[in-house]
Design an enzyme around this catalytic site. Structure first.
Site, PDB file in Angstrom:
ATOM      1  N   ASP A  99       0.799  -1.232   0.000  1.00 53.05           N
ATOM      2  CA  ASP A  99       0.000   0.000   0.000  1.00 53.05           C
ATOM      3  C   ASP A  99       0.832   1.284   0.000  1.00 53.05           C
ATOM      4  OD1 ASP A  99      -2.636  -0.679  -0.174  1.00 53.05           O
ATOM      5  OD2 ASP A  99      -3.206   0.288   1.686  1.00 53.05           O
ATOM      6  N   ASP A 105       1.019  -0.847  -6.721  1.00 55.42           N
ATOM      7  CA  ASP A 105       1.130  -2.269  -6.391  1.00 55.42           C
ATOM      8  C   ASP A 105       0.568  -3.164  -7.500  1.00 55.42           C
ATOM      9  OD1 ASP A 105       1.807  -0.925  -4.098  1.00 55.42           O
ATOM     10  OD2 ASP A 105       0.555  -2.096  -2.751  1.00 55.42           O
ATOM     11  N   CYS A 156      -9.051 -10.998 -18.193  1.00 52.54           N
ATOM     12  CA  CYS A 156     -10.396 -10.774 -17.675  1.00 52.54           C
ATOM     13  C   CYS A 156     -11.392 -11.236 -18.747  1.00 52.54           C
ATOM     14  CB  CYS A 156     -10.511  -9.274 -17.435  1.00 52.54           C
ATOM     15  SG  CYS A 156     -12.155  -8.624 -17.199  1.00 52.54           S
ATOM     16  N   CYS A 166     -21.559  -2.092 -10.347  1.00 52.10           N
ATOM     17  CA  CYS A 166     -20.892  -1.081  -9.512  1.00 52.10           C
ATOM     18  C   CYS A 166     -21.916  -0.056  -9.007  1.00 52.10           C
ATOM     19  CB  CYS A 166     -19.797  -0.383 -10.323  1.00 52.10           C
ATOM     20  SG  CYS A 166     -18.991   0.929  -9.392  1.00 52.10           S
ATOM     21  N   ASP A 211     -17.427  -4.585  -1.747  1.00 52.58           N
ATOM     22  CA  ASP A 211     -16.973  -5.805  -2.426  1.00 52.58           C
ATOM     23  C   ASP A 211     -17.812  -6.147  -3.649  1.00 52.58           C
ATOM     24  OD1 ASP A 211     -14.851  -6.325  -0.694  1.00 52.58           O
ATOM     25  OD2 ASP A 211     -16.102  -7.409   0.720  1.00 52.58           O
TER      26      ASP A 211
HETATM   27  C1  B12 Z   1      -5.820   4.639  -3.197  1.00 48.59           C
HETATM   28  C2  B12 Z   1      -6.267   3.209  -3.262  1.00 48.59           C
HETATM   29  C3  B12 Z   1      -7.630   2.979  -3.339  1.00 48.59           C
HETATM   30  C4  B12 Z   1      -8.644   4.053  -3.701  1.00 48.59           C
HETATM   31  C5  B12 Z   1      -8.572   4.174  -5.271  1.00 48.59           C
HETATM   32  C6  B12 Z   1      -8.136   5.528  -5.756  1.00 48.59           C
HETATM   33  C7  B12 Z   1      -7.633   5.464  -7.227  1.00 48.59           C
HETATM   34  N1  B12 Z   1      -7.440   6.607  -7.814  1.00 48.59           N
HETATM   35  O1  B12 Z   1      -7.406   4.428  -7.831  1.00 48.59           O
HETATM   36  C8  B12 Z   1      -9.978   3.407  -3.224  1.00 48.59           C
HETATM   37  C9  B12 Z   1     -10.310   3.871  -1.812  1.00 48.59           C
HETATM   38  C10 B12 Z   1     -11.166   3.706  -4.134  1.00 48.59           C
HETATM   39  C11 B12 Z   1      -9.598   1.935  -3.190  1.00 48.59           C
HETATM   40  C12 B12 Z   1     -10.528   0.928  -3.186  1.00 48.59           C
HETATM   41  C13 B12 Z   1     -10.198  -0.418  -3.143  1.00 48.59           C
HETATM   42  N2  B12 Z   1      -8.987  -0.935  -2.926  1.00 48.59           N
HETATM   43 CO1  B12 Z   1      -7.344   0.105  -2.956  1.00 48.59          CO
HETATM   44  N3  B12 Z   1      -5.680   0.922  -3.081  1.00 48.59           N
HETATM   45  C14 B12 Z   1      -5.338   2.145  -3.225  1.00 48.59           C
HETATM   46  C15 B12 Z   1      -3.798   2.249  -3.297  1.00 48.59           C
HETATM   47  C16 B12 Z   1      -3.273   2.717  -1.943  1.00 48.59           C
HETATM   48  C17 B12 Z   1      -3.308   3.164  -4.416  1.00 48.59           C
HETATM   49  C18 B12 Z   1      -4.015   2.903  -5.756  1.00 48.59           C
HETATM   50  C19 B12 Z   1      -3.510   3.800  -6.881  1.00 48.59           C
HETATM   51  O2  B12 Z   1      -2.421   4.277  -6.902  1.00 48.59           O
HETATM   52  N4  B12 Z   1      -4.346   4.010  -7.856  1.00 48.59           N
HETATM   53  C20 B12 Z   1      -3.950   4.733  -9.049  1.00 48.59           C
HETATM   54  C21 B12 Z   1      -4.152   3.812 -10.258  1.00 48.59           C
HETATM   55  C22 B12 Z   1      -3.677   4.526 -11.521  1.00 48.59           C
HETATM   56  O3  B12 Z   1      -3.362   2.632 -10.109  1.00 48.59           O
HETATM   57  P1  B12 Z   1      -3.970   1.176  -9.782  1.00 48.59           P
HETATM   58  O4  B12 Z   1      -5.432   1.198  -9.795  1.00 48.59           O
HETATM   59  O5  B12 Z   1      -3.339   0.683  -8.528  1.00 48.59           O
HETATM   60  O6  B12 Z   1      -3.427   0.161 -10.907  1.00 48.59           O
HETATM   61  C23 B12 Z   1      -3.526   0.493 -12.307  1.00 48.59           C
HETATM   62  C24 B12 Z   1      -2.325   0.076 -13.113  1.00 48.59           C
HETATM   63  O7  B12 Z   1      -2.004  -1.249 -12.821  1.00 48.59           O
HETATM   64  C25 B12 Z   1      -2.906   0.285 -14.507  1.00 48.59           C
HETATM   65  N5  B12 Z   1      -2.529  -0.723 -15.508  1.00 48.59           N
HETATM   66  C26 B12 Z   1      -3.197  -1.811 -15.818  1.00 48.59           C
HETATM   67  N6  B12 Z   1      -2.614  -2.442 -16.803  1.00 48.59           N
HETATM   68  C27 B12 Z   1      -1.557  -1.724 -17.156  1.00 48.59           C
HETATM   69  C28 B12 Z   1      -0.615  -1.949 -18.143  1.00 48.59           C
HETATM   70  C29 B12 Z   1       0.396  -1.032 -18.278  1.00 48.59           C
HETATM   71  C30 B12 Z   1       1.407  -1.286 -19.322  1.00 48.59           C
HETATM   72  C31 B12 Z   1       0.446   0.122 -17.443  1.00 48.59           C
HETATM   73  C32 B12 Z   1       1.490   1.135 -17.598  1.00 48.59           C
HETATM   74  C33 B12 Z   1      -0.494   0.292 -16.445  1.00 48.59           C
HETATM   75  C34 B12 Z   1      -1.493  -0.632 -16.329  1.00 48.59           C
HETATM   76  O8  B12 Z   1      -4.316   0.110 -14.376  1.00 48.59           O
HETATM   77  C35 B12 Z   1      -4.584  -0.301 -13.057  1.00 48.59           C
HETATM   78  C36 B12 Z   1      -5.998  -0.009 -12.744  1.00 48.59           C
HETATM   79  O9  B12 Z   1      -6.295   1.392 -12.971  1.00 48.59           O
HETATM   80  C37 B12 Z   1      -3.420   0.759  -3.621  1.00 48.59           C
HETATM   81  C38 B12 Z   1      -2.068   0.297  -3.103  1.00 48.59           C
HETATM   82  C39 B12 Z   1      -0.936   0.860  -3.942  1.00 48.59           C
HETATM   83  N7  B12 Z   1      -0.027   1.541  -3.294  1.00 48.59           N
HETATM   84  O10 B12 Z   1      -0.876   0.666  -5.134  1.00 48.59           O
HETATM   85  C40 B12 Z   1      -4.585  -0.029  -2.999  1.00 48.59           C
HETATM   86  C41 B12 Z   1      -5.039  -1.305  -3.683  1.00 48.59           C
HETATM   87  C42 B12 Z   1      -5.157  -1.045  -5.169  1.00 48.59           C
HETATM   88  N8  B12 Z   1      -6.371  -1.474  -3.138  1.00 48.59           N
HETATM   89  C43 B12 Z   1      -6.704  -2.688  -2.910  1.00 48.59           C
HETATM   90  C44 B12 Z   1      -7.986  -3.107  -2.475  1.00 48.59           C
HETATM   91  C45 B12 Z   1      -8.097  -4.502  -1.876  1.00 48.59           C
HETATM   92  C46 B12 Z   1      -9.090  -2.263  -2.614  1.00 48.59           C
HETATM   93  C47 B12 Z   1     -10.570  -2.630  -2.459  1.00 48.59           C
HETATM   94  C48 B12 Z   1     -10.940  -4.010  -2.991  1.00 48.59           C
HETATM   95  C49 B12 Z   1     -10.961  -2.506  -0.972  1.00 48.59           C
HETATM   96  C50 B12 Z   1     -12.419  -2.710  -0.698  1.00 48.59           C
HETATM   97  N9  B12 Z   1     -12.878  -3.956  -0.587  1.00 48.59           N
HETATM   98  O11 B12 Z   1     -13.143  -1.759  -0.566  1.00 48.59           O
HETATM   99  C51 B12 Z   1     -11.244  -1.489  -3.286  1.00 48.59           C
HETATM  100  C52 B12 Z   1     -11.365  -1.859  -4.759  1.00 48.59           C
HETATM  101  C53 B12 Z   1     -11.919  -0.770  -5.641  1.00 48.59           C
HETATM  102  C54 B12 Z   1     -11.618  -1.037  -7.120  1.00 48.59           C
HETATM  103  N10 B12 Z   1     -12.529  -1.704  -7.812  1.00 48.59           N
HETATM  104  O12 B12 Z   1     -10.555  -0.697  -7.583  1.00 48.59           O
HETATM  105  C55 B12 Z   1      -5.568  -3.649  -3.251  1.00 48.59           C
HETATM  106  C56 B12 Z   1      -5.901  -4.337  -4.580  1.00 48.59           C
HETATM  107  C57 B12 Z   1      -5.457  -5.787  -4.657  1.00 48.59           C
HETATM  108  C58 B12 Z   1      -5.768  -6.378  -6.006  1.00 48.59           C
HETATM  109  N11 B12 Z   1      -5.845  -7.705  -6.025  1.00 48.59           N
HETATM  110  O13 B12 Z   1      -5.927  -5.702  -6.994  1.00 48.59           O
HETATM  111  C59 B12 Z   1      -4.330  -2.655  -3.316  1.00 48.59           C
HETATM  112  C60 B12 Z   1      -3.277  -3.027  -4.349  1.00 48.59           C
HETATM  113  C61 B12 Z   1      -3.722  -2.655  -1.894  1.00 48.59           C
HETATM  114  C62 B12 Z   1      -2.777  -3.838  -1.666  1.00 48.59           C
HETATM  115  N12 B12 Z   1      -1.518  -3.550  -1.432  1.00 48.59           N
HETATM  116  O14 B12 Z   1      -3.155  -4.972  -1.702  1.00 48.59           O
HETATM  117  N13 B12 Z   1      -8.249   1.766  -3.187  1.00 48.59           N
END
Ligand code: B12
Length: 284
Positions: A99, A105, A156, A166, A211
């Site tokens: 996180d 992550d 997926c 959602c 969830d």
């Molecule tokens: C802030 C945060 C939230 C915020 C989201 C804000 C936001 N703007 O995304 C909120 C509060 C909404 C949230 C909710 C949840 N969260 Co959260 N959250 C985080 C946190 C701390 C940061 C996420 C972040 O940076 N988001 C910004 C976007 C851009 O990045 P991302 O979504 O993580 O990933 C993206 C990239 O991988 C990109 N991507 C995909 N394919 C590709 C390919 C390429 C080439 C590239 C460049 C990028 C790319 O797309 C992804 C999706 O947008 C992370 C932990 C972390 N430090 O990463 C946990 C994390 C994502 N959360 C997690 C969880 C468990 C949840 C919830 C399920 C909790 C719950 N039951 O309520 C929900 C799920 C909501 C959902 N459907 O996404 C887990 C997810 C685990 C997993 N298996 O995916 C994480 C990873 C925490 C952990 N360390 O385990 N979360």
């Protein structure tokens, strides 16, 4: 956002430079530069921690029913790092994150070949589904990369169930995400909620987290129960009005010192519970 686009403060460049050199994209959103004095990040070990412990009813999201995953994953990774140190020597510099690290992550887990990203934004593993936490160890030792798992070939199903279910319409068909409409995010928001946020909140019964997009996901159907005891035993599935009423932040933290819902404090949870009881016609 590329690290190079970030304004970096003096003396805090190293980790970001290293990651950038390794071709990794990171997000400015994430935590500040870690304090460790490492010269090089040469490899990253990404670890998934499954947490599904069954479908028992309750008003807390599955992810926060067990012990706080930040602490649990850190403990396991610390042990793994110590074991690595025993083999590679005391010069091994490591840092464990879940996180709070400098990288996204899910993106790391994707790059490590541990699964794919679903339309619900979740990293989905072929066996454990999306019910797994992601954590990682940065190392200054150049470990050889594992061959990508076969998961990289799976994707997926794109059935769209998560998008249709959602509660806030945060997920979209084209894969975009509107975090402000994510019910999970609304349950964690402090202060007074706007009417449209209350409407979204009242579409489901959880007072912390959401969830829905995971429960409807076919990749989560029949996933095995977690083997990690901290996520399997001593679960708290619900908090009642009595658990939350008249409790100060400090008392709440003392009562639940090791839970992932604790940091938000009782006021937000109390507000959510009240709004949900109101909707169900049990306001008092
Ligand atoms: C802030 C945060 C939230 C915020 C989201 C804000 C936001 N703007 O995304 C909120 C509060 C909404 C949230 C909710 C949840 N969260 Co959260 N959250 C985080 C946190 C701390 C940061 C996420 C972040 O940076 N988001 C910004 C976007 C851009 O990045 P991302 O979504 O993580 O990933 C993206 C990239 O991988 C990109 N991507 C995909 N394919 C590709 C390919 C390429 C080439 C590239 C460049 C990028 C790319 O797309 C992804 C999706 O947008 C992370 C932990 C972390 N430090 O990463 C946990 C994390 C994502 N959360 C997690 C969880 C468990 C949840 C919830 C399920 C909790 C719950 N039951 O309520 C929900 C799920 C909501 C959902 N459907 O996404 C887990 C997810 C685990 C997993 N298996 O995916 C994480 C990873 C925490 C952990 N360390 O385990 N979360």
């Amino acid at each position: 956002m590329e690290w190079t686009q970030l304004e970096l403060s003096k003396g805090k460049l190293r980790l970001r430079e290293c990651l950038n050199r390794a071709g990794l994209t990171a997000h400015a959103f994430l935590a500040p530069e870690p304090a460790e004095k490492t010269d090089e990040i040469r490899s990253i070990v990404v670890v998934l921690f499954p947490y599904f412990a069954g479908e028992a009813p309750g008003n807390l999201s599955y992810y926060c029913r067990g012990l706080d995953y930040h602490k649990v994953t850190a403990r396991y990774l610390e042990e793994a790092a110590k074991a690595l140190q025993a083999v590679l020597g005391e010069d091994l510099v490591y840092h464990a994150y879940a996180d709070t690290g400098p990288l996204a992550d899910r993106y790391l887990a994707l790059r490590a070949g541990l699964g794919w990203i679903g339309k619900n934004q979740m990293l989905i593993h072929p066996v454990w589904g999306s019910y797994c936490f992601i954590s990682y160890l940065t190392l200054n030792a150049p470990l050889e990369a594992d061959a990508l798992a076969a998961t990289a070939e799976t994707t997926c199903m794109r059935c769209g169930r998560c998008v249709r279910s959602c509660p806030g319409g945060a997920l979209t068909e084209d894969g975009a995400f509107r975090p402000e409409r994510c019910r999970s995010s609304i349950t964690q928001k402090t202060g007074e909620l706007a009417p449209w946020e209350i409407q979204i909140l009242q579409k489901d019964s959880l007072i912390f987290g959401c969830d829905v997009c995971q429960k409807v996901c076919p990749h989560n159907a029949g996933v095995p129960l977690t083997m990690i005891k901290e996520f399997r035993e001593d679960l708290i599935a619900s908090l009642s009005k009595a658990d939350l009423q008249g409790v100060s932040r400090r008392q709440f933290a003392a009562r639940y010192p090791d839970r992932a819902f604790t940091w938000r404090g009782p006021a937000v949870l109390r507000r959510n519970l009240e709004l949900l009881l109101e909707e169900a016609g049990h306001g008092d």
